[in-house]
Design an enzyme around this catalytic site. Structure first.
Site, PDB file in Angstrom:
ATOM      1  N   HIS A  30       0.821  -1.211   0.000  1.00  0.00           N
ATOM      2  CA  HIS A  30       0.000   0.000   0.000  1.00  0.00           C
ATOM      3  C   HIS A  30       0.859   1.267   0.000  1.00  0.00           C
ATOM      4  O   HIS A  30       1.833   1.358   0.728  1.00  0.00           O
ATOM      5  CB  HIS A  30      -0.918   0.010   1.229  1.00  0.00           C
TER       6      HIS A  30
ATOM      7  N   TYR B 181      -9.292   4.977   7.743  1.00  0.00           N
ATOM      8  CA  TYR B 181      -9.448   5.293   9.164  1.00  0.00           C
ATOM      9  C   TYR B 181     -10.556   6.340   9.262  1.00  0.00           C
ATOM     10  O   TYR B 181     -10.387   7.462   8.772  1.00  0.00           O
ATOM     11  CB  TYR B 181      -8.139   5.863   9.739  1.00  0.00           C
TER      12      TYR B 181
ATOM     13  N   PRO C 201      -3.965  -0.553  19.027  1.00  0.00           N
ATOM     14  CA  PRO C 201      -3.745  -1.041  17.653  1.00  0.00           C
ATOM     15  C   PRO C 201      -3.861   0.008  16.553  1.00  0.00           C
ATOM     16  O   PRO C 201      -3.506  -0.285  15.408  1.00  0.00           O
ATOM     17  CB  PRO C 201      -4.829  -2.116  17.479  1.00  0.00           C
TER      18      PRO C 201
ATOM     19  N   LYS D 270       1.355  -0.830  15.285  1.00  0.00           N
ATOM     20  CA  LYS D 270       2.786  -0.825  15.575  1.00  0.00           C
ATOM     21  C   LYS D 270       3.277  -2.042  16.369  1.00  0.00           C
ATOM     22  O   LYS D 270       4.485  -2.294  16.439  1.00  0.00           O
ATOM     23  CB  LYS D 270       3.154   0.446  16.358  1.00  0.00           C
TER      24      LYS D 270
ATOM     25  N   TYR E  65       3.820   6.364  10.319  1.00  0.00           N
ATOM     26  CA  TYR E  65       2.998   5.217   9.920  1.00  0.00           C
ATOM     27  C   TYR E  65       3.828   4.185   9.152  1.00  0.00           C
ATOM     28  O   TYR E  65       3.755   2.986   9.416  1.00  0.00           O
ATOM     29  CB  TYR E  65       1.833   5.711   9.062  1.00  0.00           C
TER      30      TYR E  65
HETATM   31  C1  PHB Z   1      -5.102  -4.845  10.389  1.00  0.00           C
HETATM   32  O1  PHB Z   1      -5.108  -5.022   9.162  1.00  0.00           O
HETATM   33  O2  PHB Z   1      -5.371  -5.769  11.167  1.00  0.00           O
HETATM   34  C2  PHB Z   1      -4.795  -3.499  10.929  1.00  0.00           C
HETATM   35  C3  PHB Z   1      -4.399  -2.500  10.080  1.00  0.00           C
HETATM   36  C4  PHB Z   1      -4.135  -1.241  10.567  1.00  0.00           C
HETATM   37  C5  PHB Z   1      -4.281  -0.985  11.923  1.00  0.00           C
HETATM   38  C6  PHB Z   1      -4.650  -2.002  12.794  1.00  0.00           C
HETATM   39  C7  PHB Z   1      -4.908  -3.259  12.292  1.00  0.00           C
HETATM   40  O3  PHB Z   1      -4.059   0.263  12.395  1.00  0.00           O
END
Ligand code: PHB
Ligand code: APR
Length: 390
Positions: free
Chosen positions: A72, A202, A293, A297, A384
């Site tokens: 990505h 997000y 989460p 990280k 990120y």
């Molecule tokens: C996930 O794909 O499980 C995932 C992705 C981004 C995050 C948390 C979990 O911030």
């Protein structure tokens, strides 16, 4: 039994450490309380930083990752019914992030270990660690198939996660800890439906945060902010989809729905303990620190720790304490950066339970700034995608 490094825990930290040590010609035994099936099937996060991907590929356990991963180049921040892209190619010097589920990383590492005929013991019980505080040779006691066993080793790696036994084995008087439990949790689902997006979304919403992630072109991974203490029984699939659709709402965009394959609720916590070494016991990964989460990280931090620990143990075994002496400080530098970033993402995006109207306006002001200012967007993008490993 006798080995050089006794490793407690076969999560990402323990398995990658064992692998890195093996590449350096150092023997270890890995102990895991769960079954192989359990650790290979447990659904966890799945977002790898560039440095994590590079480490796995460079050390020869990234073949399937290279074939099956999704790369990505950005994410979307969605708020006030509008989407805004954060472009990593432009803002993070071409660094990318990679979708590849944690349990797939685990499967690849377990397979590599077994193929090389190296010791890993599953389903062990009553693990305790001894004599690691002085010059004496430490030991690990446990039960395996009903039999009492002892491993004598030179050093112990506590890679046994947040609820493990290694951190509590260190005298409380020598550890400083910092922690916060957030007043909300994540309900995560794995769904048998093609993702409704190419990149992660997000979403900030008055009813709470939502995240659209993915696992493959056919499988979606979605998360929903819920109150602490919520039970899965209160969340039938229809309620989850209705809530997700509302929180992602955007004119002209629909969230595709499908059968739910897995469902779980995870609490959210920040926690750091220091130092990460006591005598001959070294802590790595969730055993020493936890992040919420948002930003994914946890796994990346665990691997960054063991990338520092493997050369430090190698040097120690050759009588050089320098890297081991700086292990904790070196790791904690990154740990605190990630702790701050995860806290920042979390508090910017989640609804505070008091529904404090000022808090909501401050979050929206911050989000508008992040998407409007190149400097602010760069801060998000570089954190990120992650910083170079040691
Ligand atoms: C996930 O794909 O499980 C995932 C992705 C981004 C995050 C948390 C979990 O911030
Ligand atoms: N003895 C042996 N193994 C143990 C013990 C014990 N007493 N206690 C726990 N374990 C095992 C757990 O069953 C688990 O498999 O240690 C392992 C720890 O793995 P993780 O919790 O995954 O922690 P870590 O390897 O540090 O990886 C951190 O993985 O799960 C995510 O959210 C976590 O992303 C973070 C990353």
């Amino acid at each position: 039994m006798r080995t050089q490094i006794g490793i407690v825990g076969a999560g990402p930290a323990g398995l990658v450490l064992a692998h890195l040590l093996h590449l350096r010609g150092i023997e270890s035994i890995v102990l895991e309380t769960r079954s192989r099936k359990y650790i290979e099937e447990r659904v966890r996060a799945g977002l790898l930083e560039q440095g994590t991907v590079d480490l796995l590929i460079e050390t020869g356990v990234g073949e399937r990752l290279k074939r099956e991963c999704l790369t990505h180049h950005g994410i979307e921040l969605r708020f006030n019914r509008r989407g805004h892209r954060i472009d990593f190619d432009d803002l993070a010097g071409g660094k990318t992030v990679t979708i590849y589920a944690q349990q797939e990383v685990i499967k690849d590492l377990v397979a590599a270990r077994l193929a090389a005929n190296l010791p890993i013991l599953f389903d062990v019980e009553d693990v305790t660690v001894h004599d690691f505080d002085g010059g004496a040779s430490p030991s690990i006691r446990f039960r395996s198939a009903g039999k009492e066993e002892v491993i004598h080793c030179d050093y112990i790696a506590g890679c046994d996660g947040f609820h493990g036994i290694c951190r509590p084995a260190i005298p409380a008087s020598v550890l400083t800890t910092w922690g916060r439990d957030y007043p909300y949790a994540w309900l995560g689902i794995l769904a048998d439906v093609p993702p409704s997006t190419d990149e992660l979304i997000y979403a900030h919403h008055g009813d709470g945060f939502a995240l659209h992630s993915l696992r493959s072109p056919a499988v979606s991974r979605l998360y929903l902010q819920v109150d602490n203490g919520e039970q899965l029984a209160a969340w039938p699939d229809e309620r989850i989809w209705a809530e997700l659709s509302r929180r992602f709402e955007l004119p002209g965009w629909t969230l595709e729905q499908g059968p739910v394959l897995d469902k779980s609720i995870t609490p959210m916590r920040s926690f750091v303990c220091a130092p990460m070494r006591y005598g001959r016991l070294f802590l790595a990964g969730d055993a020493a620190h936890i992040v919420p989460p948002t930003g994914a990280k946890g796994l990346n931090l665990a691997l960054a720790d063991v990338a520092v620990l493997a050369p430090a143990l190698d040097a120690l075994l050759h009588g050089d304490d320098k890297l081991a002496a700086s292990y904790s400080a070196t790791c904690l530098e990154r740990v605190w950066r990630s702790t701050h970033f995860s806290w920042w993402m979390t508090t910017m995006l989640h609804r505070a339970p008091t529904a404090d109207p000022l808090a909501t306006q401050l979050q929206l002001a911050q989000l508008r700034y992040v998407v409007a200012s190149r400097a602010a967007a760069t801060t998000l993008a570089e954190n990120y995608t992650g910083f170079a490993m040691h």
